[in-house]
Design a protein around this motif. Sequence first.
Motif, PDB file in Angstrom:
ATOM      1  N   ARG A 167     -12.836  35.156  49.386  1.00  0.00           N
ATOM      2  CA  ARG A 167     -13.999  36.046  49.347  1.00  0.00           C
ATOM      3  C   ARG A 167     -15.204  35.386  48.678  1.00  0.00           C
ATOM      4  O   ARG A 167     -16.338  35.821  48.878  1.00  0.00           O
ATOM      5  N   PHE A 168     -14.977  34.367  47.876  1.00  0.00           N
ATOM      6  CA  PHE A 168     -16.041  33.705  47.117  1.00  0.00           C
ATOM      7  C   PHE A 168     -15.901  32.202  47.304  1.00  0.00           C
ATOM      8  O   PHE A 168     -14.778  31.694  47.416  1.00  0.00           O
ATOM      9  N   PRO A 169     -17.018  31.459  47.337  1.00  0.00           N
ATOM     10  CA  PRO A 169     -16.922  30.006  47.540  1.00  0.00           C
ATOM     11  C   PRO A 169     -16.200  29.295  46.393  1.00  0.00           C
ATOM     12  O   PRO A 169     -16.373  29.639  45.224  1.00  0.00           O
ATOM     13  N   SER A 196     -24.461  27.192  47.787  1.00  0.00           N
ATOM     14  CA  SER A 196     -23.256  27.929  48.172  1.00  0.00           C
ATOM     15  C   SER A 196     -23.318  29.369  47.665  1.00  0.00           C
ATOM     16  O   SER A 196     -22.860  30.294  48.341  1.00  0.00           O
ATOM     17  N   LYS A 205     -25.831  31.210  49.949  1.00  0.00           N
ATOM     18  CA  LYS A 205     -25.210  31.452  51.243  1.00  0.00           C
ATOM     19  C   LYS A 205     -24.234  32.627  51.154  1.00  0.00           C
ATOM     20  O   LYS A 205     -24.186  33.475  52.042  1.00  0.00           O
ATOM     21  N   TRP A 206     -23.454  32.695  50.075  1.00  0.00           N
ATOM     22  CA  TRP A 206     -22.517  33.803  49.879  1.00  0.00           C
ATOM     23  C   TRP A 206     -23.275  35.116  49.737  1.00  0.00           C
ATOM     24  O   TRP A 206     -22.891  36.120  50.337  1.00  0.00           O
ATOM     25  N   SER A 219     -24.412  36.364  53.027  1.00  0.00           N
ATOM     26  CA  SER A 219     -23.312  36.849  53.871  1.00  0.00           C
ATOM     27  C   SER A 219     -22.936  38.292  53.541  1.00  0.00           C
ATOM     28  O   SER A 219     -22.289  38.960  54.335  1.00  0.00           O
TER      29      SER A 219
END
Length: 58
Positions: free
Chosen positions: A31-33, A49, A52-53, A56
């Motif tokens: 669920r998370f980078p 990152s 980007k998360w 999303s």
Amino acid sequence: MTKETYHPRQHVLTRYKISNTTLYRWIKSGRFPAPARFSSRCIRWSESSLQKWEQSLG
């Protein structure tokens, strides 16, 4: 050329107001980078990152 910014765990916890347990549970579930590992004791998340998360999520 721009330089990437990397954030330590404490910054991530504060930024998203989550606990350490929640952070690692989210990473494990995808669920998370995942963080970038610079050494056995140094992990960081790139600003790109994290952005980007965030995008999303909607």
